[in-house]
Design a protein around this motif. Sequence first.
Motif, short mmCIF file in Angstrom:
data_model
loop_
_atom_site.label_atom_id
_atom_site.label_comp_id
_atom_site.label_asym_id
_atom_site.label_seq_id
_atom_site.Cartn_x
_atom_site.Cartn_y
_atom_site.Cartn_z
N ASP A 1 51.18 30.39 40.55
CA ASP A 1 52.57 30.16 40.96
C ASP A 1 52.84 28.68 41.21
OD1 ASP A 1 53.07 32.86 40.81
OD2 ASP A 1 52.72 33.23 42.95
N HIS A 2 51.89 28.00 41.86
CA HIS A 2 52.09 26.60 42.25
C HIS A 2 52.23 25.68 41.03
CE1 HIS A 2 51.80 23.06 44.82
NE2 HIS A 2 50.86 22.58 44.02
N TRP A 3 51.38 25.90 40.01
CA TRP A 3 51.41 25.04 38.82
C TRP A 3 51.93 25.78 37.58
CZ3 TRP A 3 46.13 23.15 40.80
CH2 TRP A 3 46.28 21.95 41.51
N ASP A 4 52.47 26.99 37.76
CA ASP A 4 53.03 27.77 36.66
C ASP A 4 52.01 27.94 35.54
OD1 ASP A 4 54.92 29.27 35.34
OD2 ASP A 4 55.84 27.52 34.35
N LEU A 5 50.85 28.52 35.85
CA LEU A 5 49.75 28.65 34.90
C LEU A 5 49.80 30.00 34.18
CD1 LEU A 5 46.85 27.37 37.19
CD2 LEU A 5 48.21 26.02 35.57
N ALA A 6 49.45 29.97 32.90
CA ALA A 6 49.24 31.21 32.15
C ALA A 6 47.89 31.81 32.57
CB ALA A 6 49.24 30.92 30.65
N PRO A 7 47.67 33.13 32.35
CA PRO A 7 46.41 33.74 32.77
C PRO A 7 45.17 33.03 32.23
CG PRO A 7 47.99 35.44 32.22
CD PRO A 7 48.64 34.13 31.86
N ALA A 8 45.18 32.62 30.95
CA ALA A 8 44.01 31.93 30.39
C ALA A 8 43.77 30.58 31.07
CB ALA A 8 44.20 31.74 28.89
N GLN A 9 44.83 29.88 31.47
CA GLN A 9 44.68 28.63 32.21
C GLN A 9 44.14 28.90 33.62
OE1 GLN A 9 48.89 27.45 31.63
NE2 GLN A 9 48.11 25.49 30.88
N ALA A 10 44.71 29.91 34.26
CA ALA A 10 44.27 30.23 35.63
C ALA A 10 42.81 30.65 35.66
CB ALA A 10 45.15 31.34 36.19
N ALA A 11 42.32 31.24 34.58
CA ALA A 11 40.92 31.68 34.55
C ALA A 11 39.95 30.52 34.73
CB ALA A 11 40.63 32.40 33.23
N TRP A 12 40.38 29.29 34.34
CA TRP A 12 39.51 28.13 34.49
C TRP A 12 39.29 27.76 35.94
CZ3 TRP A 12 36.29 26.13 31.14
CH2 TRP A 12 36.50 26.39 29.78
N ILE A 13 40.11 28.24 36.85
CA ILE A 13 39.89 28.01 38.28
C ILE A 13 38.54 28.57 38.69
CG2 ILE A 13 40.69 28.61 40.61
CD1 ILE A 13 43.56 28.63 39.40
N GLY A 14 38.29 29.81 38.29
CA GLY A 14 37.00 30.42 38.59
C GLY A 14 35.90 29.92 37.68
N THR A 15 36.21 29.72 36.41
CA THR A 15 35.19 29.32 35.45
C THR A 15 34.59 27.96 35.80
OG1 THR A 15 36.16 30.62 33.66
CG2 THR A 15 34.76 28.77 33.02
N ALA A 16 35.43 26.97 36.12
CA ALA A 16 34.92 25.64 36.46
C ALA A 16 33.99 25.70 37.67
CB ALA A 16 36.09 24.69 36.73
N TRP B 1 39.13 38.70 39.76
CA TRP B 1 40.41 39.18 39.23
C TRP B 1 41.04 40.33 39.99
CZ3 TRP B 1 43.49 36.55 36.29
CH2 TRP B 1 42.95 35.50 35.54
N MET B 2 40.31 40.91 40.96
CA MET B 2 40.88 42.07 41.65
C MET B 2 42.17 41.73 42.40
SD MET B 2 40.62 45.24 41.68
CE MET B 2 39.02 45.33 40.87
N PRO B 3 42.28 40.56 43.11
CA PRO B 3 43.58 40.27 43.73
C PRO B 3 44.72 40.23 42.72
CG PRO B 3 41.89 38.85 44.66
CD PRO B 3 41.26 39.57 43.50
N ARG B 4 44.48 39.61 41.57
CA ARG B 4 45.52 39.53 40.53
C ARG B 4 45.82 40.91 39.95
NH1 ARG B 4 47.53 35.19 37.42
NH2 ARG B 4 49.23 36.01 36.16
N ILE B 5 44.77 41.72 39.75
CA ILE B 5 44.96 43.08 39.24
C ILE B 5 45.80 43.91 40.21
CG2 ILE B 5 43.76 45.26 38.71
CD1 ILE B 5 41.42 43.52 37.64
N LEU C 1 42.69 31.87 44.90
CA LEU C 1 43.37 30.71 44.32
C LEU C 1 44.05 31.02 42.99
CD1 LEU C 1 40.73 27.94 45.12
CD2 LEU C 1 43.01 28.17 46.15
N ILE C 2 43.53 31.96 42.24
CA ILE C 2 44.11 32.24 40.92
C ILE C 2 45.58 32.64 41.02
CG2 ILE C 2 44.08 33.95 39.03
CD1 ILE C 2 41.04 33.59 38.94
N PRO C 3 45.95 33.64 41.84
CA PRO C 3 47.40 33.94 41.92
C PRO C 3 48.20 32.85 42.62
CG PRO C 3 46.15 35.33 43.44
CD PRO C 3 45.15 34.62 42.58
N LEU C 4 47.62 32.17 43.62
CA LEU C 4 48.36 31.14 44.34
C LEU C 4 48.64 29.92 43.46
CD1 LEU C 4 46.60 31.19 47.85
CD2 LEU C 4 48.73 32.32 47.15
N LEU C 5 47.63 29.45 42.74
CA LEU C 5 47.82 28.27 41.88
C LEU C 5 48.56 28.62 40.59
CD1 LEU C 5 44.47 26.31 42.33
CD2 LEU C 5 46.66 26.01 43.49
#
Length: 450
Positions: A54-69, A286-290, A48-52
């Motif tokens: 792109d979908h919501w135009d998230l910065a890496p620190a914002q996208a990290a909350w997908i996993g953190t939450a 983070w491996m897919p994003r890496i 979901l991190i790379p997909l969302l």
Amino acid sequence: MTQTEYLPTGDQIVQELPWRWKVQGKIFLIGGLGFMFDAWDVTLNGVLIPLLSDHWDLAPAQAAWIGTANLVGMAVGAFAWGSIADLIGRRAAFTATLLVFSVFTVLGAFAPDIVWFCIFRFIAGFGLGGCVPVDYALVGEFTPRRQRGRVLTAMDGWWPVGAALCGFVSAGIMATIADWRWTMLVMVLPALLVFWVRRSVPESPLYLVSKGRTEEAERVINSLVERTGGTVRKWRLPDPEQAPRLSLGNVFEKLGQVWTFNWKITAAAWALFFSILLVYYLALTWMPRILIGAGFESARAFLTTAGMAAVGILGVVVAAAFVEKTGRKWILAVTAPLSGLILVLVALVIEAPAAVVFWLLAYGFMVQVAIPVLYAYVSELYPTALRGSGFGWASTFSRIGAGFGPLIFVSVLWPNLGLAWSFALAAVLVLAAVLWMARFAPETKGAELH
């Protein structure tokens, strides 16, 4: 001492029964399917991190909350459901965890923005976070002592199955439907089916014995003896205990009891859970994003991560084969630090695709030798009254690290230290935890559960 007091107790009878796939094996399969969804959902964060992003135009620190939450929700769920299971019973908690997960996964798939998405993922994680401590407590207490190490180790075989399914199914969905919502919705129907099947599971006899529910305990134990073809003999129940009422105070009282039981053992359990699973979740999240950043196409990145998870099935087989021969501590002492080291090697060869795939497969194998042994080991360190809470609080601590660790990793460590040094720091934490375990925690191979 009276003649009755020389008789074995009901929990000892359960631990000496023969293993039967239609009896204890059924519990193993049902518990393992819940564990599979835990793996699927955690792995989904990396998808979901790379997909969302792109979908919501998230910065890496914002996208990290997908996993953190999601993982912090699992952390809260791990301690809450583990302690609740000790208070109200394994069976009731065992059934409810997947229902909560299913409802809020559906809501998350239709979230209007990243804030609501993270709220729903937190609550879904809360439900699913209870699966691991509750399932391990229940399966462990139904399993005969001679097979317990192998069975609890084999439980983790469901994890690479779920993680691999997530990668393969997500790659297929994005190659056809190309809608990230279906990567979440596809989990819900089978999860609800498992929820329904779980209703047939009896209460843990060790739990009933520990709470003094004598008539129920006698029925369950006598049924187990009959269905497994075990030796029929007289046995006794220990003195009844007064089952505490469920309250927030009871839940946190369990935390205090976990530490007063033996603070050095609990420190070892928490340190092992935190460090080993931090290394694992860093890779999984983070491996897919890496890989995408290194030039892999999205589908190939998902498939490579799925392969990393799938090869872990071989790791679980190796762990199950050796856990009763070498013991828990030796396997952890070797494989856990090696997992961290291999991840550093992945970072060093990230620009060479063939080498990256090779070392990721090696990592997936090695870490899945360590993790099932870790789960079996920690579940055996505590007595029956604290088993769910002891495992649950250790899992909670690891989920907090797994939740905030990747956030710190992508926001602070990776930008300032680089990928290899960031992974190396995590590997050092694993080594420190293993050294503490070697000095202060006991070996549990062949030990009786009490």
